[in-house]
Design an enzyme around this catalytic site. Structure first.
Site, PDB file in Angstrom:
ATOM      1  N   HIS A 127     157.858 -32.060 -36.702  1.00  0.00           N
ATOM      2  CA  HIS A 127     157.868 -30.904 -37.601  1.00  0.00           C
ATOM      3  C   HIS A 127     157.376 -29.641 -36.887  1.00  0.00           C
ATOM      4  O   HIS A 127     156.749 -29.713 -35.833  1.00  0.00           O
ATOM      5  CB  HIS A 127     156.972 -31.199 -38.801  1.00  0.00           C
ATOM      6  CG  HIS A 127     157.294 -32.504 -39.457  1.00  0.00           C
ATOM      7  ND1 HIS A 127     158.176 -32.616 -40.497  1.00  0.00           N
ATOM      8  CD2 HIS A 127     156.854 -33.771 -39.199  1.00  0.00           C
ATOM      9  CE1 HIS A 127     158.275 -33.897 -40.866  1.00  0.00           C
ATOM     10  NE2 HIS A 127     157.480 -34.607 -40.096  1.00  0.00           N
ATOM     11  N   GLU A 163     154.044 -33.975 -40.914  1.00  0.00           N
ATOM     12  CA  GLU A 163     153.722 -32.550 -40.983  1.00  0.00           C
ATOM     13  C   GLU A 163     152.338 -32.348 -41.597  1.00  0.00           C
ATOM     14  O   GLU A 163     151.845 -33.213 -42.350  1.00  0.00           O
ATOM     15  CB  GLU A 163     154.783 -31.831 -41.818  1.00  0.00           C
ATOM     16  CG  GLU A 163     154.603 -30.330 -41.946  1.00  0.00           C
ATOM     17  CD  GLU A 163     154.659 -29.567 -40.630  1.00  0.00           C
ATOM     18  OE1 GLU A 163     153.753 -29.772 -39.782  1.00  0.00           O
ATOM     19  OE2 GLU A 163     155.573 -28.741 -40.464  1.00  0.00           O
ATOM     20  N   HIS A 184     162.900 -31.446 -36.883  1.00  0.00           N
ATOM     21  CA  HIS A 184     163.952 -31.917 -37.795  1.00  0.00           C
ATOM     22  C   HIS A 184     164.892 -30.780 -38.153  1.00  0.00           C
ATOM     23  O   HIS A 184     164.534 -29.599 -38.116  1.00  0.00           O
ATOM     24  CB  HIS A 184     163.328 -32.499 -39.071  1.00  0.00           C
ATOM     25  CG  HIS A 184     162.569 -31.472 -39.865  1.00  0.00           C
ATOM     26  ND1 HIS A 184     163.186 -30.555 -40.698  1.00  0.00           N
ATOM     27  CD2 HIS A 184     161.248 -31.210 -39.934  1.00  0.00           C
ATOM     28  CE1 HIS A 184     162.281 -29.778 -41.247  1.00  0.00           C
ATOM     29  NE2 HIS A 184     161.082 -30.147 -40.795  1.00  0.00           N
TER      30      HIS A 184
END
Length: 199
Positions: free
Chosen positions: A159, A95, A15
């Site tokens: 992530h 994550e 991201h």
């Protein structure tokens, strides 16, 4: 042939930047949105993907369900001319959680809990932070089935921790190296068999 040799290619996108990334705060599973730089990085990743893959519409698209990964995916898809919201979410890609440390910077962790911070520094891969935190080793157990479930070349938006877990599980990167490797925003980590490269 082994499973890794026949596994589809993964185009992994971390991201884009958030304000917590900028401040060096541990986000983990806190749902922090992209900032303006992160939005630009998401679009840059889309342009890189378009230059890399002749027919990006033929790929599968899967994202972590957190808002920062969803917005990255949607901006990436829009840049390459695909419907922004036509992708799948996978809860296993969230994550790792830093437990009680989420929201803190590493400097604050070291000041507040020097002994625990030192334990983690000694064994980043296996140390789980207090308050229900996960280690990278635990994360690998969670995300390895995602690798096994892939049936075609796939764009995964997730992530930094997930990328490190994939590098260890899919590419054989040592756990020591994987725990500390830089995971870039705005670029694409291409995983082909046991090889990986940044584009």
């Amino acid at each position: 042939m082994t499973a890794s040799e026949t596994r589809p290619t993964i185009y992994f996108v971390r991201h884009g930047e958030t304000d917590w990334n900028l401040e060096g705060r541990l986000q983990g599973q806190r749902d922090i949105p992209l900032n303006d730089v992160g939005r630009v990085q998401a679009e840059e990743a889309g342009r890189r993907l378009q230059a890399l893959v002749p027919n990006p519409e033929d790929l599968a698209y899967v994202a972590s369900p957190m808002s920062r990964t969803r917005e990255t995916m949607e901006r990436l898809r829009k840049v390459i001319g695909l419907h922004p919201e036509s992708y799948r979410l996978d809860e296993r890609l969230v994550e790792l959680t830093f437990g009680e440390w989420e929201g803190m910077t590493w400097k604050e962790v070291r000041k507040k809990e020097p002994q625990r911070a030192s334990l983690r520094e000694r064994d980043k891969w296996n140390y789980a932070p207090p308050g229900g935190g996960e280690s990278y080793a635990m994360l690998v157990d969670r995300v390895r089935p995602v690798l096994n479930d892939l049936t075609r070349d796939t764009v995964l938006v997730a992530h930094g921790g997930v990328a490190r877990a994939f590098l260890a599980a899919a590419c054989g990167v040592s756990t020591r190296d994987a725990a500390s490797i830089d995971i870039w925003q705005g670029k694409i980590l291409v995983i082909e068999g046991r090889k990986h490269r940044w584009v």
